[in-house]
Design a protein around this motif. Structure first.
Motif, PDB file in Angstrom:
ATOM      1  N   LEU A  28       0.795  -1.223   0.066  1.00  0.00           N
ATOM      2  CA  LEU A  28       0.035   0.034   0.069  1.00  0.00           C
ATOM      3  C   LEU A  28       1.045   1.392  -0.198  1.00  0.00           C
ATOM      4  O   LEU A  28       0.651   2.244  -0.771  1.00  0.00           O
ATOM      5  CB  LEU A  28      -0.941   0.141   0.983  1.00  0.00           C
ATOM      6  CG  LEU A  28      -2.019  -0.940   1.208  1.00  0.00           C
ATOM      7  CD1 LEU A  28      -2.961  -0.993   2.357  1.00  0.00           C
ATOM      8  CD2 LEU A  28      -2.955  -0.651   0.038  1.00  0.00           C
ATOM      9  N   GLU A  29       1.934   1.214   0.699  1.00  0.00           N
ATOM     10  CA  GLU A  29       2.834   2.308   0.976  1.00  0.00           C
ATOM     11  C   GLU A  29       3.478   2.797  -0.524  1.00  0.00           C
ATOM     12  O   GLU A  29       3.578   3.827  -1.118  1.00  0.00           O
ATOM     13  CB  GLU A  29       3.968   2.022   1.747  1.00  0.00           C
ATOM     14  CG  GLU A  29       3.398   2.032   3.371  1.00  0.00           C
ATOM     15  CD  GLU A  29       4.713   2.052   4.087  1.00  0.00           C
ATOM     16  OE1 GLU A  29       5.644   1.520   3.713  1.00  0.00           O
ATOM     17  OE2 GLU A  29       4.256   1.994   5.460  1.00  0.00           O
ATOM     18  N   GLN A  30       3.795   1.500  -1.352  1.00  0.00           N
ATOM     19  CA  GLN A  30       4.302   1.775  -2.759  1.00  0.00           C
ATOM     20  C   GLN A  30       3.300   2.098  -3.704  1.00  0.00           C
ATOM     21  O   GLN A  30       3.524   3.349  -4.280  1.00  0.00           O
ATOM     22  CB  GLN A  30       4.662   0.311  -3.242  1.00  0.00           C
ATOM     23  CG  GLN A  30       6.061  -0.075  -2.673  1.00  0.00           C
ATOM     24  CD  GLN A  30       6.462  -1.519  -2.984  1.00  0.00           C
ATOM     25  OE1 GLN A  30       5.959  -2.000  -4.180  1.00  0.00           O
ATOM     26  NE2 GLN A  30       7.051  -2.149  -2.233  1.00  0.00           N
ATOM     27  N   VAL A  31       2.006   1.904  -3.372  1.00  0.00           N
ATOM     28  CA  VAL A  31       0.961   2.538  -4.389  1.00  0.00           C
ATOM     29  C   VAL A  31       0.801   3.913  -3.967  1.00  0.00           C
ATOM     30  O   VAL A  31       0.608   4.768  -4.975  1.00  0.00           O
ATOM     31  CB  VAL A  31      -0.424   1.729  -4.090  1.00  0.00           C
ATOM     32  CG1 VAL A  31      -1.538   2.543  -4.860  1.00  0.00           C
ATOM     33  CG2 VAL A  31      -0.280   0.310  -4.734  1.00  0.00           C
ATOM     34  N   PHE A  32       0.589   4.230  -2.544  1.00  0.00           N
ATOM     35  CA  PHE A  32       0.390   5.469  -2.262  1.00  0.00           C
ATOM     36  C   PHE A  32       1.618   6.506  -2.833  1.00  0.00           C
ATOM     37  O   PHE A  32       1.375   7.735  -3.242  1.00  0.00           O
ATOM     38  CB  PHE A  32       0.384   5.932  -0.560  1.00  0.00           C
ATOM     39  CG  PHE A  32      -0.993   5.408  -0.279  1.00  0.00           C
ATOM     40  CD1 PHE A  32      -2.080   5.176  -1.038  1.00  0.00           C
ATOM     41  CD2 PHE A  32      -0.939   4.914   1.045  1.00  0.00           C
ATOM     42  CE1 PHE A  32      -3.095   4.433  -0.479  1.00  0.00           C
ATOM     43  CE2 PHE A  32      -2.052   4.193   1.567  1.00  0.00           C
ATOM     44  CZ  PHE A  32      -3.235   3.847   0.885  1.00  0.00           C
ATOM     45  N   SER A  48      -8.461   5.048  -0.520  1.00  0.00           N
ATOM     46  CA  SER A  48      -8.667   3.786  -0.095  1.00  0.00           C
ATOM     47  C   SER A  48      -9.890   3.499   0.016  1.00  0.00           C
ATOM     48  O   SER A  48     -10.532   2.495  -0.299  1.00  0.00           O
ATOM     49  CB  SER A  48      -7.763   3.702   1.230  1.00  0.00           C
ATOM     50  OG  SER A  48      -6.410   3.800   1.083  1.00  0.00           O
ATOM     51  N   CYS A  49     -10.867   4.383   0.742  1.00  0.00           N
ATOM     52  CA  CYS A  49     -12.267   4.183   1.123  1.00  0.00           C
ATOM     53  C   CYS A  49     -13.062   3.979  -0.429  1.00  0.00           C
ATOM     54  O   CYS A  49     -13.863   2.776  -0.440  1.00  0.00           O
ATOM     55  CB  CYS A  49     -12.796   5.302   1.908  1.00  0.00           C
ATOM     56  SG  CYS A  49     -12.351   5.086   3.434  1.00  0.00           S
ATOM     57  N   TYR A  50     -12.736   4.643  -1.376  1.00  0.00           N
ATOM     58  CA  TYR A  50     -13.384   4.794  -2.641  1.00  0.00           C
ATOM     59  C   TYR A  50     -12.935   3.248  -3.179  1.00  0.00           C
ATOM     60  O   TYR A  50     -14.041   2.816  -3.908  1.00  0.00           O
ATOM     61  CB  TYR A  50     -12.696   6.003  -3.500  1.00  0.00           C
ATOM     62  CG  TYR A  50     -13.493   6.090  -4.810  1.00  0.00           C
ATOM     63  CD1 TYR A  50     -14.953   6.369  -5.026  1.00  0.00           C
ATOM     64  CD2 TYR A  50     -12.816   5.679  -5.944  1.00  0.00           C
ATOM     65  CE1 TYR A  50     -15.470   6.593  -6.252  1.00  0.00           C
ATOM     66  CE2 TYR A  50     -13.709   5.559  -7.227  1.00  0.00           C
ATOM     67  CZ  TYR A  50     -14.973   6.036  -7.401  1.00  0.00           C
ATOM     68  OH  TYR A  50     -15.472   5.905  -8.701  1.00  0.00           O
ATOM     69  N   ALA A  51     -11.829   2.832  -3.305  1.00  0.00           N
ATOM     70  CA  ALA A  51     -11.444   1.881  -3.958  1.00  0.00           C
ATOM     71  C   ALA A  51     -12.160   0.462  -3.443  1.00  0.00           C
ATOM     72  O   ALA A  51     -12.450  -0.402  -4.016  1.00  0.00           O
ATOM     73  CB  ALA A  51      -9.885   1.647  -3.863  1.00  0.00           C
ATOM     74  N   ILE A  52     -12.476   0.661  -1.853  1.00  0.00           N
ATOM     75  CA  ILE A  52     -13.012  -0.439  -1.287  1.00  0.00           C
ATOM     76  C   ILE A  52     -14.627  -0.448  -1.754  1.00  0.00           C
ATOM     77  O   ILE A  52     -15.063  -1.569  -1.984  1.00  0.00           O
ATOM     78  CB  ILE A  52     -12.765  -0.333   0.420  1.00  0.00           C
ATOM     79  CG1 ILE A  52     -11.409  -0.618   0.559  1.00  0.00           C
ATOM     80  CG2 ILE A  52     -13.912  -1.083   0.950  1.00  0.00           C
ATOM     81  CD1 ILE A  52     -10.918   0.027   2.040  1.00  0.00           C
ATOM     82  N   GLU A  53     -14.806   0.852  -1.770  1.00  0.00           N
ATOM     83  CA  GLU A  53     -16.339   0.876  -2.099  1.00  0.00           C
ATOM     84  C   GLU A  53     -16.530   0.271  -3.713  1.00  0.00           C
ATOM     85  O   GLU A  53     -17.648  -0.350  -3.942  1.00  0.00           O
ATOM     86  CB  GLU A  53     -16.787   2.477  -2.092  1.00  0.00           C
ATOM     87  CG  GLU A  53     -17.079   2.861  -0.676  1.00  0.00           C
ATOM     88  CD  GLU A  53     -17.256   4.314  -0.592  1.00  0.00           C
ATOM     89  OE1 GLU A  53     -17.400   4.955  -1.447  1.00  0.00           O
ATOM     90  OE2 GLU A  53     -17.674   4.849   0.627  1.00  0.00           O
TER      91      GLU A  53
END
Length: 65
Positions: A28-32, A48-53
């Protein structure tokens, strides 16, 4: 966030991920970092929230006929 709560959350997440929290965190750190949101915690959280939704919307969307 206080340090004790952070440590408890780390332990909980690591247990839920069968000890793989460090790997998940690293990815996740690499993606951010790749998308330049590593220095903007609010935006990283929102993304992150948008992707999960989106994952759940796709999972429960009915096919169009």
């Amino acid at each position: 966030m206080d340090a004790e709560k952070h440590i408890r959350e780390k332990e909980r997440l690591n247990q839920a991920l069968s000890g793989k929290l460090p790997e998940v965190q690293n990815e996740l750190e690499q993606v951010f970092h790749k998308y330049g949101v590593d220095s903007m915690p609010g935006l990283a959280h929102d993304v992150s929230c948008y992707a999960i939704e989106e994952i759940y919307i796709k999972r429960f969307s009915l096919p169009e006929y």
